[in-house]
Design a protein around this motif. Structure first.
Motif, short mmCIF file in Angstrom:
data_model
loop_
_atom_site.label_atom_id
_atom_site.label_comp_id
_atom_site.label_asym_id
_atom_site.label_seq_id
_atom_site.Cartn_x
_atom_site.Cartn_y
_atom_site.Cartn_z
N VAL A 18 2.20 1.81 -3.51
CA VAL A 18 1.14 2.32 -4.39
C VAL A 18 0.87 3.79 -4.09
O VAL A 18 0.75 4.61 -5.01
CB VAL A 18 -0.14 1.48 -4.21
CG1 VAL A 18 -1.31 2.13 -4.95
CG2 VAL A 18 0.08 0.06 -4.72
N SER A 28 -2.42 -1.76 -8.03
CA SER A 28 -2.29 -3.08 -7.40
C SER A 28 -2.62 -4.19 -8.39
O SER A 28 -1.94 -5.22 -8.43
CB SER A 28 -3.21 -3.17 -6.18
OG SER A 28 -2.83 -2.25 -5.19
N LEU A 29 -3.67 -3.96 -9.18
CA LEU A 29 -4.04 -4.96 -10.17
C LEU A 29 -2.96 -5.11 -11.23
O LEU A 29 -2.62 -6.24 -11.63
CB LEU A 29 -5.37 -4.56 -10.83
CG LEU A 29 -5.91 -5.53 -11.89
CD1 LEU A 29 -6.15 -6.92 -11.28
CD2 LEU A 29 -7.20 -5.00 -12.50
N ARG A 75 -8.17 5.93 -4.32
CA ARG A 75 -8.54 4.54 -4.08
C ARG A 75 -8.62 3.78 -5.39
O ARG A 75 -8.16 2.63 -5.48
CB ARG A 75 -9.89 4.50 -3.34
CG ARG A 75 -9.80 4.85 -1.87
CD ARG A 75 -11.04 4.39 -1.12
NE ARG A 75 -12.23 5.09 -1.59
CZ ARG A 75 -12.69 6.20 -1.05
NH1 ARG A 75 -12.05 6.77 -0.04
NH2 ARG A 75 -13.80 6.76 -1.50
N ARG A 76 -9.19 4.41 -6.41
CA ARG A 76 -9.27 3.75 -7.70
C ARG A 76 -7.88 3.53 -8.30
O ARG A 76 -7.60 2.45 -8.86
CB ARG A 76 -10.12 4.58 -8.66
CG ARG A 76 -11.61 4.61 -8.30
CD ARG A 76 -12.38 5.50 -9.24
NE ARG A 76 -13.80 5.50 -8.95
CZ ARG A 76 -14.69 6.28 -9.56
NH1 ARG A 76 -14.28 7.13 -10.50
NH2 ARG A 76 -15.97 6.21 -9.24
N ASP A 77 -7.02 4.55 -8.19
CA ASP A 77 -5.66 4.40 -8.71
C ASP A 77 -4.90 3.32 -7.96
O ASP A 77 -4.13 2.56 -8.55
CB ASP A 77 -4.90 5.72 -8.61
CG ASP A 77 -5.40 6.75 -9.61
OD1 ASP A 77 -6.05 6.35 -10.59
OD2 ASP A 77 -5.15 7.96 -9.41
N ALA A 78 -5.12 3.26 -6.64
CA ALA A 78 -4.45 2.22 -5.84
C ALA A 78 -4.91 0.84 -6.28
O ALA A 78 -4.09 -0.09 -6.41
CB ALA A 78 -4.73 2.43 -4.36
N GLU A 79 -6.20 0.70 -6.53
CA GLU A 79 -6.72 -0.59 -7.00
C GLU A 79 -6.16 -0.92 -8.38
O GLU A 79 -5.80 -2.07 -8.65
CB GLU A 79 -8.24 -0.54 -7.04
CG GLU A 79 -8.89 -0.44 -5.66
CD GLU A 79 -10.39 -0.22 -5.74
OE1 GLU A 79 -10.91 -0.12 -6.89
OE2 GLU A 79 -11.05 -0.16 -4.69
N ARG A 80 -6.09 0.10 -9.25
CA ARG A 80 -5.57 -0.14 -10.60
C ARG A 80 -4.10 -0.53 -10.57
O ARG A 80 -3.69 -1.49 -11.24
CB ARG A 80 -5.75 1.12 -11.44
CG ARG A 80 -5.16 1.03 -12.85
CD ARG A 80 -5.39 2.31 -13.62
NE ARG A 80 -4.88 3.48 -12.93
CZ ARG A 80 -3.61 3.87 -12.94
NH1 ARG A 80 -2.70 3.13 -13.62
NH2 ARG A 80 -3.21 4.93 -12.30
N GLU A 120 -0.22 -7.09 -9.71
CA GLU A 120 -0.57 -8.50 -9.59
C GLU A 120 -0.46 -9.20 -10.94
O GLU A 120 -0.05 -10.37 -11.01
CB GLU A 120 -2.01 -8.62 -9.06
CG GLU A 120 -2.14 -8.22 -7.60
CD GLU A 120 -3.59 -8.27 -7.13
OE1 GLU A 120 -4.45 -8.70 -7.94
OE2 GLU A 120 -3.86 -7.89 -5.99
N GLU A 154 0.83 -1.20 0.00
CA GLU A 154 0.00 0.00 0.00
C GLU A 154 0.86 1.25 0.00
O GLU A 154 0.54 2.24 -0.66
CB GLU A 154 -0.93 -0.01 1.21
CG GLU A 154 -1.98 -1.11 1.17
CD GLU A 154 -2.89 -1.07 2.37
OE1 GLU A 154 -2.66 -0.21 3.25
OE2 GLU A 154 -3.82 -1.90 2.44
#
Length: 367
Positions: free
Chosen positions: A6, A209-210, A202-207, A213, A3
């Motif tokens: 990111v 992270s994805l 939050r969206r950028d962090a999810e993107r 991955e 986290e």
């Protein structure tokens, strides 16, 4: 840790955007200074043609063109020098640009105080600070503009045509009220932008992270199979590189005798060793215990020397961790030849790995 990485990446992108806007902000200051000088020159010809100039031509040129142009030019140049040469924090540089625009408005209102409408210019610096999305900067800029607005209105007049009446003071009061209203509106806008930025983060962090991955193998930390496919696409136009296929010797026995948790730990150790030399190589995991390493533009025998060093490092680390169960790796190397595709190089490296396996454990072969 993930986290934090990111968040650091998102903040880096935000700083880059802020730096870009600061450059545009400075250009707005430069345009404002140049536009003021150009407008005053044009106004001179209009007033001169209509015989409305209340002073001599030399006095007019000095009072309304030469002096303000020199002051504005010095402000713009000084701002550029400070934000380019001073090793300051980004927030201080943003403040310098915002203060410069406020001072430009101050100079314009002093020179042209006869027109009370020019005091509305102090709204502009406040509005432009909202892009930085920092409430403190916007508030300081707005309050500075209001103080300078009042100072310019009540200080001795530079413009002899300026007539101070009750209507003049009412106009100044209206300008101050508009500035206060602008500050309140900007505050609400910044509140909205702050909430939107949190959602965007939050969206950028999810993107991100994805993407990580998808691009990285979760167990070993090296590139994933999908990342290897992208690498092959890049290598289609590249030349002078070497492909290395790496395979753990008797990995099935490691899982059977020591357990899958130990097997995972062995794979993690391989990933750490490969990532330790990321400047010379890019590593990917494309199978259970199978890795692919790309070395770009290796010098003569550099790939072989690098891989033998990797074998020794791995064997030594395994002896330290599992002294009763020696572990080794075998490698196959192929140097790209002119006209060969990445897939052809991979097949040749696979043949070299098969050759190394036939020779026994801890072997290295080229094809």
């Amino acid at each position: 840790m993930e986290e934090k990485q990111v968040l650091a990446e998102i903040q880096k992108q935000e700083r880059q955007l802020s730096t870009y806007w600061r450059s545009l902000h400075w250009h707005v200051c430069a345009v404002l200074a140049a536009g003021t000088a150009a407008a005053e020159i044009l106004l001179f010809f209009v007033l001169d043609a209509a015989s409305l100039i209340s002073c001599s031509v030399p006095v007019y040129l000095i009072r309304y063109i030469a002096v303000p142009s020199l002051i504005n030019g010095a402000l713009v140049w000084g701002c550029r020098w400070l934000i380019r040469t001073r090793d300051w924090e980004e927030t201080k540089k943003d403040g310098i640009v915002s203060l410069t625009m406020t001072l430009l408005c101050f100079v314009i209102t002093i020179i042209h105080g006869a027109f009370s409408s020019v005091y509305m210019m102090f709204v502009l610096p406040t509005l432009l600070t909202t892009v930085y999305e920092r409430k403190q900067l916007t508030v300081v800029t707005a309050l500075t503009g209001m103080v300078l607005c009042g100072l310019s209105a009540f200080m001795p007049s530079w413009d002899p045509d300026k007539i101070v009446t009750a209507y003049y003071f009412s106009d100044i009061l209206i300008c101050l009220m508009v500035q206060a209203g602008t500050l309140a509106a900007c505050w609400e806008l910044l509140e909205f932008q702050d909430r939107r930025r949190q959602i965007s983060r939050r969206r950028d962090a999810e993107r991100i992270s994805l993407q990580r991955e998808v691009s990285y193998d979760a167990l070993t930390g090296v590139g994933s199979r999908m990342a290897l496919n992208r690498c092959f696409e890049e290598l289609e136009t590249a030349q002078d590189y070497a492909l290395v296929l790496l395979d753990l010797d008797d990995f099935k026995q490691i899982n059977d005798q020591l357990g899958h948790l130990i097997g995972d730990e062995v794979l993690r150790q391989v990933g750490q060793l490969l990532n330790n030399d990321s400047e010379r190589m890019r590593a990917y995991r494309f199978g259970g215990d199978e890795f692919c390493v790309v070395l770009k533009q290796p010098q003569s025998d550099e790939a072989e020397r690098c891989m033998r060093q990797l074998q020794e490092q791995f064997s030594q680390r395994m002896r330290e961790l599992f002294p009763k169960f020696p572990m080794t790796i075998s490698l196959g190397i192929h140097h790209q030849q002119g006209g060969e595709s990445a897939l052809q190089c991979f097949r040749h490296a696979d043949e070299a790995l098969y050759k190394a396996k036939k020779q026994g454990k801890n072997q290295l072969a080229s094809n």
